[in-house]
Design an enzyme around this catalytic site. Structure first.
Site, PDB file in Angstrom:
ATOM      1  N   CYS A  87      54.197  43.456  -8.341  1.00  0.00           N
ATOM      2  CA  CYS A  87      54.481  44.148  -9.597  1.00  0.00           C
ATOM      3  C   CYS A  87      55.938  44.627  -9.609  1.00  0.00           C
ATOM      4  CB  CYS A  87      53.479  45.270  -9.855  1.00  0.00           C
ATOM      5  SG  CYS A  87      53.446  45.797 -11.587  1.00  0.00           S
ATOM      6  N   HIS A 176      48.504  42.688  -9.499  1.00  0.00           N
ATOM      7  CA  HIS A 176      48.216  43.526  -8.324  1.00  0.00           C
ATOM      8  C   HIS A 176      47.111  42.911  -7.472  1.00  0.00           C
ATOM      9  CE1 HIS A 176      50.670  47.146  -9.010  1.00  0.00           C
ATOM     10  NE2 HIS A 176      50.488  46.906 -10.300  1.00  0.00           N
ATOM     11  N   GLU A 178      46.486  43.577  -4.535  1.00  0.00           N
ATOM     12  CA  GLU A 178      46.005  44.583  -3.582  1.00  0.00           C
ATOM     13  C   GLU A 178      45.007  45.563  -4.187  1.00  0.00           C
ATOM     14  OE1 GLU A 178      49.213  47.031  -5.607  1.00  0.00           O
ATOM     15  OE2 GLU A 178      48.524  44.966  -5.477  1.00  0.00           O
TER      16      GLU A 178
END
Length: 234
Positions: A87, A176, A178
Site C-alpha cells: 500500500c 493489503h 497482510e
C-alpha cells in the site's frame, strides 16, 4: 534478516509477519513514528518490507522519515535485494523509482477482486495465484504512473496498478495481503466516519473470505521468503 518499516500503530506485518516468524527468519521491525531510526543502508539485510499507513507518499511534514525510506527502496532495486512494498510501501517504491502517486478520485476500502496480467505466469511471487484473487483494500491514494521498466502484474477496473515488479526481486502492491479480519475491524472503527459504506456488510465479506485470504496471501509471503533465501547475501 528482513528489515521492516512500520509507519503507525495498527499497521504491522500481520499475516506476512506470522509467515516470516513461522519460517524462522529474523525480522528487524523499525517504527520511526515511535522514534526508531531508519537504517542508513541495507547492508546486512536479506530483505526489505515497507508497510502501509495513513501518511501519503509526499507527507514529509507528518512522516519525515519517508525520504530515507525511499532511498532504501532505490538501494534495494539497485542491488536486487528482495523487497515488498505494501500500500503506502508500494506507493513509495513507485515514487522512489520514477513513478507517480496521487490522491485517488475515490477511495477503495473493503474486499475486491484482482485480475492478473499475462506476466503473472512467470512471476516468482504472483505466479501461484488464481486468475482472479480477492484482497483487502484500504487506500485513498493510488499509484497513477508505474516507474520506467516496471512489470504490471495485477489490476482492477478502477485502480489499474494493483501490483508490479521492478527488476528481478522488488514488488509493490496497492492492496493489503497482510490484512485479515481483526485488522480490518480495527481500521473500520478508526475510519468509520469516512468509509461511506455499510461497515457490517464489509466486515462480513472479509470474514467469509478469510480462509482464502490466509491461504493465498500466506502462500505469497512464503514465496517471497523463498526468494530471500535463494538470493545471495550482498
Amino acid at each position: 534478516m528482513i528489515l521492516a518499516i512500520q509507519h503507525e500503530d495498527g499497521t504491522g506485518p500481520d499475516l506476512i509477519g506470522s509467515r516470516i516468524a513461522a519460517a524462522g527468519v529474523p525480522l528487524d521491525l523499525r517504527c520511526p513514528f515511535r522514534g526508531d531510526e531508519v537504517p542508513a543502508s541495507l547492508e546486512g539485510y536479506g530483505g526489505l518490507l515497507v508497510l502501509g499507513g495513513t501518511p501519503g507518499t509526499y507527507d514529509v511534514e507528518i512522516a519525515p522519515w519517508l525520504p530515507r525510506v525511499q532511498e532504501l527502496l532505490r538501494e534495494a532495486v539497485r542491488t536486487e535485494l528482495p523487497t515488498l512494498g505494501v500500500c503506502l510501501g508500494g506507493q513509495l517504491l513507485a515514487a522512489a523509482c520514477g513513478g507517480e502517486v496521487r490522491v485517488a478520485d475515490r477511495h477503495q476500502v473493503g474486499l475486491f477482486p484482482l485480475r492478473a496480467h499475462p506476466a503473472v505466469a512467470d512471476d516468482p511471487l504472483f505466479g501461484g495465484l488464481p486468475a482472479e484473487a480477492a484482497a483487502v483494500q484500504w487506500h485513498w491514494d493510488e499509484i497513477s504512473v508505474l516507474p520506467p521498466g516496471a512489470v504490471p502484474l495485477l489490476w482492477d477496473a478502477d485502480f489499474p496498478h494493483q501490483a508490479f515488479r521492478l527488476g528481478s526481486s522488488a514488488w509493490g502492491v496497492q492492496f493489503h495481503p497482510e490484512v485479515l479480519l481483526d485488522s480490518a475491524r480495527a481500521w473500520a472503527k478508526d475510519d468509520s466516519e469516512r468509509l461511506g459504506r455499510d461497515v457490517s456488510e464489509m466486515l462480513a465479506e472479509i470474514e467469509a473470505a478469510e480462509p482464502a485470504l490466509r491461504a493465498q496471501w500466506g502462500a505469497l509471503a512464503d514465496r517471497w521468503i523463498g526468494v530471500i533465501r535463494r538470493t545471495p547475501s550482498p
